[in-house]
Design a protein around this motif. Structure first.
Motif, PDB file in Angstrom:
ATOM      1  N   THR A   1      -9.321  -3.490   1.586  1.00 31.45           N
ATOM      2  CA  THR A   1     -10.276  -3.371   2.694  1.00 31.45           C
ATOM      3  C   THR A   1     -10.605  -4.733   3.278  1.00 31.45           C
ATOM      4  O   THR A   1     -10.825  -5.706   2.548  1.00 31.45           O
TER       5      THR A   1
ATOM      6  N   SER B   1      -1.274   4.278  -1.128  1.00 29.91           N
ATOM      7  CA  SER B   1      -2.676   3.973  -0.834  1.00 29.91           C
ATOM      8  C   SER B   1      -2.902   3.882   0.673  1.00 29.91           C
ATOM      9  O   SER B   1      -1.988   3.560   1.441  1.00 29.91           O
ATOM     10  N   LYS B   2      -4.108   4.136   1.090  1.00 29.55           N
ATOM     11  CA  LYS B   2      -4.519   3.843   2.453  1.00 29.55           C
ATOM     12  C   LYS B   2      -5.006   2.398   2.508  1.00 29.55           C
ATOM     13  O   LYS B   2      -5.106   1.707   1.484  1.00 29.55           O
ATOM     14  N   ILE B   3      -5.324   1.918   3.704  1.00 31.96           N
ATOM     15  CA  ILE B   3      -5.993   0.635   3.878  1.00 31.96           C
ATOM     16  C   ILE B   3      -7.273   0.901   4.657  1.00 31.96           C
ATOM     17  O   ILE B   3      -7.416   1.959   5.276  1.00 31.96           O
ATOM     18  N   ALA B   4      -8.220  -0.052   4.627  1.00 30.12           N
ATOM     19  CA  ALA B   4      -9.516   0.227   5.253  1.00 30.12           C
ATOM     20  C   ALA B   4     -10.078  -0.990   5.972  1.00 30.12           C
ATOM     21  O   ALA B   4      -9.768  -2.136   5.638  1.00 30.12           O
TER      22      ALA B   4
ATOM     23  N   CYS C   1      -8.695  -7.033  -0.931  1.00 27.62           N
ATOM     24  CA  CYS C   1      -9.975  -6.999  -0.210  1.00 27.62           C
ATOM     25  C   CYS C   1     -10.372  -8.398   0.256  1.00 27.62           C
ATOM     26  O   CYS C   1     -10.277  -9.369  -0.499  1.00 27.62           O
TER      27      CYS C   1
ATOM     28  N   TYR D   1      -9.342   1.304  -1.701  1.00 26.87           N
ATOM     29  CA  TYR D   1      -8.287   0.806  -0.826  1.00 26.87           C
ATOM     30  C   TYR D   1      -8.431  -0.701  -0.605  1.00 26.87           C
ATOM     31  O   TYR D   1      -9.544  -1.240  -0.653  1.00 26.87           O
TER      32      TYR D   1
ATOM     33  N   ALA E   1       0.829  -1.204   0.000  1.00 27.18           N
ATOM     34  CA  ALA E   1       0.000   0.000   0.000  1.00 27.18           C
ATOM     35  C   ALA E   1       0.867   1.258   0.000  1.00 27.18           C
ATOM     36  O   ALA E   1       0.555   2.251  -0.666  1.00 27.18           O
TER      37      ALA E   1
ATOM     38  N   LYS F   1     -14.509   6.648  -0.655  1.00 23.32           N
ATOM     39  CA  LYS F   1     -13.295   6.135  -1.284  1.00 23.32           C
ATOM     40  C   LYS F   1     -12.796   4.813  -0.689  1.00 23.32           C
ATOM     41  O   LYS F   1     -11.673   4.393  -0.955  1.00 23.32           O
TER      42      LYS F   1
END
Length: 380
Positions: free
Chosen positions: A137, A41-44, A163, A135, A36, A131
């Motif tokens: 997720t 990128s973010k993570i979720a 994901c 990410y 990431a 958004k």
């Protein structure tokens, strides 16, 4: 169960679910975060049936346990986006208050998002708006029933890179509702897909309870694999004073690494082990049940499978494990023990051999890079 009374006191089943989620999320994050970061990128984390955050006796439920894990990890503080949803406005208001009072909550760069929506297709639009769908997720889906839970929705959650989903299925209700009037057919068709649901209605007639359970859960897992979840792991919850199943946790991933991590976590929550192999079952009365009670010893079975499946091949221990463990109950340590036993019996050739490998706690080690050669024909 009345959903309001559910949060009076935490039950063992709920505590087990929460531990599994809270243990998996930071481990998943450590695997995902390096990639990431490369992609900026973010993570979720998305909990789509989040509840209040605390029980009336003060015990934290899944949302707060997850946030506590995030607060304790610097990378998660910086990169994790969390979104919590519940259709009950009393729950979401209570959750906001509980989040605000959580020690260290201001360490999180991304303030938790709390939604008050009916679970369904609209929730996907809201995730896109925030958004989340951009990410990697980890989704936790824990409904009180199964209304609104569809295979197409799960497919939309799985489509992005990295994901994964952990879904709590009310098996008892799904099983009973197959016998109910046509009004329930729409829900079943959404959950399984119409063709598979119609096929199930025919298949489960006149089956025993155990056969029926296996057939229904196989259908759920097949449906999840068809929509992108190439690696699926079940964990059963048994009823009190019974060997019957009430619910299932089903983990869905697209990579064997995630599967391996989740199997280790679920194994530690299992009530029964046979030869060190976990049952992936929780029971309030574990002495009454065993996945293996009517089966041959599972480690003995593994030894025989390895001799058959890898006949004539030379592989490392890690290659054997990664190629073989999917859709099987065995952990990495089970493979090492099976290979140790086969080596003792002279049924495989190992390089380096046992007398050249170190011992740990009195036991000869079987490192990931140790090479194993299987005979072309199964030894007698």
């Amino acid at each position: 169960m009345d959903t309001d009374s559910f949060f009076d006191e935490q039950r063992d089943q709920s505590a087990t679910k929460s531990r599994i989620v809270a243990k998996y999320l930071p481990t998943w994050a450590k695997v995902i975060i390096p990639s990431a970061k490369k992609w900026n990128s973010k993570i979720a984390y998305a909990d789509l049936f989040c509840g209040r955050g605390r029980y009336k006796n003060g015990q934290a439920s899944t949302p707060l346990l997850v946030l506590e894990k995030a607060i304790a990890e610097p990378d998660m503080c910086e990169m994790l986006v969390t979104i919590f949803n519940d259709k009950n406005p009393k729950y979401t208001q209570a959750l906001r208050e509980n989040i605000n009072s959580l020690p260290g909550i201001n360490k999180l760069k991304n303030r938790p998002i709390v939604l008050n929506m009916e679970f369904g297709q609209r929730i996907v639009s809201e995730l896109e708006k925030n958004k989340i769908t951009l990410y990697p997720t980890f989704y936790f889906i824990d409904p009180f029933g199964y209304k609104g839970l569809s295979i197409s929705l799960i497919a939309s959650f799985l489509k992005g890179w990295g994901c994964e989903c952990l879904i709590f299925f009310n098996y008892n209700r799904i099983n009973m509702d197959f016998e109910k009037p046509a009004a329930f057919a729409e829900y079943m068709n959404s959950l399984f897909g119409t063709e598979r649901a119609n096929d199930l209605r025919q298949k489960i007639q006149n089956l025993s309870a155990d056969e029926r359970e296996s057939t229904i859960m196989d259908a759920i897992c097949e449906a999840l694999k068809e929509v992108g979840g190439s690696h699926v792991q079940e964990f059963a919850f048994k009823k009190k004073n019974s060997t019957r199943t009430s619910h299932y946790l089903v983990f869905v991933s697209k990579h064997q690494k995630g599967l391996s991590i989740m199997k280790d976590i679920m194994a530690k929550e299992s009530s029964i082990f046979e030869q060190g192999v976990p049952s992936y079952e929780y029971s309030p009365d574990p002495i009454q049940l065993s996945l293996f009670s009517l089966l041959a010893p599972p480690l003995d079975d593994l030894e025989n499978m390895l001799l058959d499946d890898f006949a004539g091949q030379t592989l490392t221990m890690l290659e054997i494990y990664e190629q073989h463990h999917v859709d099987k109950p065995y952990l990495e340590k089970n493979y090492k023990e099976a290979l140790r036993q086969l080596e003792k019996q002279g049924k495989i050739t190992v390089n380096p051999p046992a007398n050249q490998r170190p011992k740990r706690k009195g036991e000869i080690t079987f490192a990931d890079k140790v090479q194993v050669t299987f005979p072309s024909h199964k030894p007698k």
